[in-house]
Scaffold this motif. Structure first.
Motif, PDB file in Angstrom:
ATOM      1  N   MET A   1     -10.448  45.227  34.394  1.00  0.00           N
ATOM      2  CA  MET A   1     -11.676  44.790  34.060  1.00  0.00           C
ATOM      3  C   MET A   1     -12.660  46.369  33.956  1.00  0.00           C
ATOM      4  O   MET A   1     -12.721  46.981  34.807  1.00  0.00           O
ATOM      5  N   LEU A 223      -5.601  40.270  37.946  1.00  0.00           N
ATOM      6  CA  LEU A 223      -6.935  40.052  38.861  1.00  0.00           C
ATOM      7  C   LEU A 223      -6.590  39.448  40.234  1.00  0.00           C
ATOM      8  O   LEU A 223      -7.180  40.069  41.155  1.00  0.00           O
ATOM      9  N   LYS A 226      -5.523  42.413  42.434  1.00  0.00           N
ATOM     10  CA  LYS A 226      -6.652  43.174  42.788  1.00  0.00           C
ATOM     11  C   LYS A 226      -7.342  42.527  43.913  1.00  0.00           C
ATOM     12  O   LYS A 226      -7.854  43.010  44.721  1.00  0.00           O
ATOM     13  N   SER A 230      -8.106  43.664  47.644  1.00  0.00           N
ATOM     14  CA  SER A 230      -9.391  43.944  48.085  1.00  0.00           C
ATOM     15  C   SER A 230      -9.618  43.287  49.427  1.00  0.00           C
ATOM     16  O   SER A 230     -10.271  43.712  50.465  1.00  0.00           O
ATOM     17  N   ASN A 231      -9.290  41.953  49.572  1.00  0.00           N
ATOM     18  CA  ASN A 231      -9.859  41.044  50.557  1.00  0.00           C
ATOM     19  C   ASN A 231      -9.002  39.836  50.475  1.00  0.00           C
ATOM     20  O   ASN A 231      -9.486  38.720  49.767  1.00  0.00           O
ATOM     21  N   ALA A 234     -10.764  36.417  51.392  1.00  0.00           N
ATOM     22  CA  ALA A 234     -11.714  35.862  50.391  1.00  0.00           C
ATOM     23  C   ALA A 234     -10.841  35.294  49.468  1.00  0.00           C
ATOM     24  O   ALA A 234     -11.384  34.424  49.010  1.00  0.00           O
ATOM     25  N   PHE A 238     -10.907  31.776  47.029  1.00  0.00           N
ATOM     26  CA  PHE A 238     -10.833  31.436  45.583  1.00  0.00           C
ATOM     27  C   PHE A 238      -9.914  30.742  45.250  1.00  0.00           C
ATOM     28  O   PHE A 238      -9.367  30.702  44.216  1.00  0.00           O
TER      29      PHE A 238
ATOM     30  N   LEU B 160     -16.497  37.573  49.788  1.00  0.00           N
ATOM     31  CA  LEU B 160     -16.176  38.419  48.388  1.00  0.00           C
ATOM     32  C   LEU B 160     -15.518  39.276  48.505  1.00  0.00           C
ATOM     33  O   LEU B 160     -14.900  39.610  49.651  1.00  0.00           O
ATOM     34  N   MET B 161     -14.859  39.939  47.412  1.00  0.00           N
ATOM     35  CA  MET B 161     -14.010  40.980  47.470  1.00  0.00           C
ATOM     36  C   MET B 161     -14.709  42.212  46.757  1.00  0.00           C
ATOM     37  O   MET B 161     -14.798  42.542  45.705  1.00  0.00           O
ATOM     38  N   PRO B 162     -14.686  43.165  47.613  1.00  0.00           N
ATOM     39  CA  PRO B 162     -15.527  44.227  47.446  1.00  0.00           C
ATOM     40  C   PRO B 162     -14.735  45.178  46.519  1.00  0.00           C
ATOM     41  O   PRO B 162     -13.496  45.180  46.613  1.00  0.00           O
ATOM     42  N   GLY B 163     -15.242  46.028  45.460  1.00  0.00           N
ATOM     43  CA  GLY B 163     -14.438  46.699  44.360  1.00  0.00           C
ATOM     44  C   GLY B 163     -14.170  45.946  43.263  1.00  0.00           C
ATOM     45  O   GLY B 163     -13.864  46.085  42.218  1.00  0.00           O
ATOM     46  N   LEU B 164     -14.644  44.487  43.309  1.00  0.00           N
ATOM     47  CA  LEU B 164     -14.409  43.642  42.263  1.00  0.00           C
ATOM     48  C   LEU B 164     -15.945  43.319  41.714  1.00  0.00           C
ATOM     49  O   LEU B 164     -17.066  43.054  42.553  1.00  0.00           O
ATOM     50  N   THR B 165     -16.036  43.215  40.400  1.00  0.00           N
ATOM     51  CA  THR B 165     -17.582  42.773  39.882  1.00  0.00           C
ATOM     52  C   THR B 165     -17.915  41.381  39.838  1.00  0.00           C
ATOM     53  O   THR B 165     -16.801  40.421  40.337  1.00  0.00           O
ATOM     54  N   GLU B 168     -15.546  39.610  37.406  1.00  0.00           N
ATOM     55  CA  GLU B 168     -14.143  39.252  38.074  1.00  0.00           C
ATOM     56  C   GLU B 168     -14.085  38.323  38.938  1.00  0.00           C
ATOM     57  O   GLU B 168     -13.368  37.356  39.005  1.00  0.00           O
ATOM     58  N   HIS B 169     -15.069  38.028  39.892  1.00  0.00           N
ATOM     59  CA  HIS B 169     -15.152  37.026  40.800  1.00  0.00           C
ATOM     60  C   HIS B 169     -15.055  35.759  40.195  1.00  0.00           C
ATOM     61  O   HIS B 169     -14.560  34.781  40.002  1.00  0.00           O
ATOM     62  N   LEU B 206     -20.539  45.557  40.842  1.00  0.00           N
ATOM     63  CA  LEU B 206     -19.732  45.314  42.080  1.00  0.00           C
ATOM     64  C   LEU B 206     -20.391  44.641  43.122  1.00  0.00           C
ATOM     65  O   LEU B 206     -21.682  44.962  43.594  1.00  0.00           O
TER      66      LEU B 206
END
Lengths: 351, 308
Positions: A1, A223, A226, A230-231, A234, A238, B160-165, B168-169, B206
């Motif tokens: 992205m 994605l 990634k 990141s997490n 979370a 999703f 949420l996923m830090p580092g993602l916009t 992107e979520h 972000l």
């Protein structure tokens, strides 16, 4: 992205700054070590340059090292993206080489050797991929950290190679550390005399770079990697299943590392050697970290490491110092990379 | 303050804490948006006070809803591990259109309860049914497919996923990007979500740089549009009053469609305001199950401390 242009500019700035700091650190430490060893630093740096970029032949040797480094680097981008330390990449390179040797041995008597060269790629990707998958399964099913699993499997792969060279695949009459019997030229990757490396290898690397970039940036899978990196908690919310992607990332990284090992056999040495992986797997870990996990910087940083790697070989001869010095220089590079990396991570945490 | 009052001094207390008001005051004047919204003499009816404070709350008589709704979620002899106390022998059910508040000291089993109900954690024992379908042992995806939405309290750590916009979520959440991500569509959907949920941010922001309230709005935008069951952990923690009210208005609107809502909160006022029914957790057990209109903050406080 893509992020905003401003963000990008800042990231580029920051990266160039860190790169300069790393280079400065390397130069400083190397100078100190050269002085301590009684070698003139300037002459040493010149020898490094001459040994890597000084001539076309030297540069083709650099490319020869750059190819497996970049291939491993592409694979490691997948595992780093999901937050895995695939240190087993070294063993995955070795297994790629083993599977390639096996495939090529099947083609020794064949009338269509080209078929077996092609087959050897598939075998190598499978071998490296499965070797990585095993480490992945140890993690997802057994809770074994991928670093320990990977390291352990590196030793197993190395032992397997030695056993093959001195056992089932030994040369008639003499089994030695110099490896298995040289394959006939019909089973070599075609290459141009002036190049010292095969255009096929180069094509494979460029394809791997393109596909890796595409997958990471434009596919749902990229994605998801990634997101999990990141997490992972979370990511579950999703609707993503982290373990599936973890295994997939290992499979891809192992497959690409296996391909690197394959090219070492079919494109470079034309036989199986005990040191067939040349530590390119470990080195690729550093390449990717220093490149800040950016795919377009991976080939650049890999080129730099390849230059150092190749250039430092003749350092002892030119300067008449102990041959261990080139190892020391490379070690310093590793430490400087890790140091800058640690510094960056700490600063990111503070911010 | 009581002593000051006995000494014939007048004390004016400004507070939004109903417990303080109940304990200290003789009369109360409710102000809302610069106007007097109502007055009341002790003893106070907490629910009427809350109604004065937040006129916008869409509230319907709770009992009516409970009679209409069949069970959505059923726990039978569920035992769960994790948290400070785990969950011990839990039998309860949640009905359609019912709003259930989980009270209790932090980590008394509410979190484990919500996670088992969301399929994020398998029960160690017992059965979990969603609309009469046995769900124990299935993963969160199966629960999602059955219409369950979960909102964790740790927004950046679990939600949420830090580092993602934001985009992107949105792309991860949407169905239109099965293999290749359709970035133009993802950006468009992100913009739409930002507008609908009043998020102060851009598609390329972000998530960690959003404020807590905006992170919560973003998380709300990811809840299913027609959920059967919403499980919310501290849905308004750390939010200012305005954001909190916005969140509740949004959540309670789901109730009209028959969604069952279960939420935990450390604020008794919030529980009394939003819930039809209250479950009090103590040391991993539900020790009180009561209709909201039949209790008050004093009784709940005692139950939270283990005194039923």
């Amino acid at each position: 992205m893509p992020t905003t242009a401003n963000h990008k500019l800042r990231a580029v700035n920051q990266f160039s700054r860190e790169m300069l700091i790393t280079l400065a650190a390397v130069a400083l430490f190397t100078t100190a070590i050269l002085l301590a060893a009684g070698a003139p630093p300037l002459a040493a740096f010149q020898a490094l340059y001459q040994g890597s970029l000084g001539s076309w032949i030297k540069f083709s040797h650099v490319i020869k090292a750059w190819i497996p480094l970049t291939l491993c680097g592409c694979g490691l981008l997948f595992t780093f993206r999901i937050g895995l330390w695939n240190i087993g990449v070294e063993g995955q390179v070795m297994m790629g080489a083993v599977f390639t040797t096996w495939a090529l041995r099947q083609g020794l008597e064949s009338a269509a050797p080209g078929l077996f060269v092609g087959l050897s790629f598939a075998a190598a990707a499978t071998g490296g991929g499965l070797w990585a998958l095993a480490a992945g399964l140890l993690k997802t099913k057994g809770g074994v950290n991928e670093i320990f699993a990977g390291l352990g499997m590196n030793f197993v792969a190395q032992a397997l190679i030695l056993w093959l060279i001195f056992g089932p695949w030994r040369r008639a009459g003499v089994a030695s550390m110099s490896g298995t019997e040289l394959f006939p030229q019909s089973l070599w990757l075609s290459y141009l005399a002036a190049w010292r490396f095969s255009p096929v290898s180069l094509g494979l690397v460029l394809t791997a770079l393109g596909i890796t970039a595409l997958v990471l940036r434009y596919t749902r899978m990229g994605l998801c990697l990634k997101a999990i990196g990141s997490n992972s908690r979370a990511a579950v919310l999703f609707g993503i299943e982290p373990n599936r992607y973890l295994l997939l990332a290992m499979l891809l990284a192992g497959g690409l590392a296996g391909l690197a090992g394959s090219l070492q056999v079919s494109g470079v040495y034309h036989r199986l050697l005990p040191a067939i992986s040349s530590n390119y797997g470990y080195l690729a870990l550093l390449v990717v970290m220093l490149a800040n996990y950016n795919i377009w910087l991976v080939p650049v940083v890999a080129l730099f490491f390849a230059c150092l790697n190749v250039g430092s070989i003749q350092l002892p001869m030119v300067l008449k110092v102990d041959s261990s010095l080139s190892g020391v220089v490379q070690g310093v590079l590793v430490l400087a990379t890790l140091g800058v990396h640690a510094w960056r991570t700490r600063r990111a945490h503070k911010a | 303050m009581k002593r000051l009052a006995r000494e014939d001094k007048s004390v004016v207390l400004v507070s939004h804490k109903l417990e303080d008001v109940e304990a200290l005051c003789d009369t109360v004047t409710v102000l809302r948006q610069g106007k007097v919204a109502g007055r009341m003499q002790a003893p106070f009816d907490a629910r009427r006070l809350l109604a004065m404070m937040f006129a916008t709350l869409p509230r319907a008589p709770a009992r009516e809803h409970r009679q209409n709704g069949g069970p959505i979620l059923e726990f039978k002899a569920v035992i769960g591990t994790g948290g400070r106390t785990g969950l011990k022998q839990c039998d309860t059910g949640i009905c359609r259109g019912e709003v259930v508040g989980l009270a209790g000291l932090e980590g008394s089993g509410q979190g484990v309860f919500l996670r088992i109900a969301a399929g994020l954690k398998p029960p160690a024992q017992g059965s979990v049914h969603l609309e009469n379908v046995a769900m124990a042992g299935k993963g969160h995806r199966a629960f999602q497919a059955a219409g369950v939405g979960f909102l964790p309290s740790a927004r950046l750590e679990e939600g949420l996923m830090p580092g993602l916009t934001i985009a992107e979520h949105v792309a991860l959440k949407s169905r239109f990007s099965a293999f290749m991500i359709q970035w133009p569509q993802a950006l468009k959907a992100a913009r739409a979500g930002i507008d609908t949920f009043h998020i102060m941010g851009q598609p390329l922001t972000l998530v960690e740089s959003l404020s807590g309230g905006n992170q919560q709005r973003l998380l709300l935008s990811f809840l299913p549009t027609r959920p059967k069951l919403l499980l919310l952990e501290n849905p308004t923690r750390g939010l200012d009053l305005e954001s909190a009210m916005w969140v509740w208005n949004h959540l309670l609107a789901f109730k009209k469609g028959g969604t069952g809502i279960v939420f935990s909160s450390s604020e008794l006022d919030e529980i009394l305001m939003a819930a039809d029914r209250i479950l009090v957790f103590f040391e991993g057990r539900i020790i009180k199950d009561v209709a909201a209109e039949q209790t008050d903050s004093r009784e709940l406080s005692r139950a939270i401390a283990g005194k039923v």
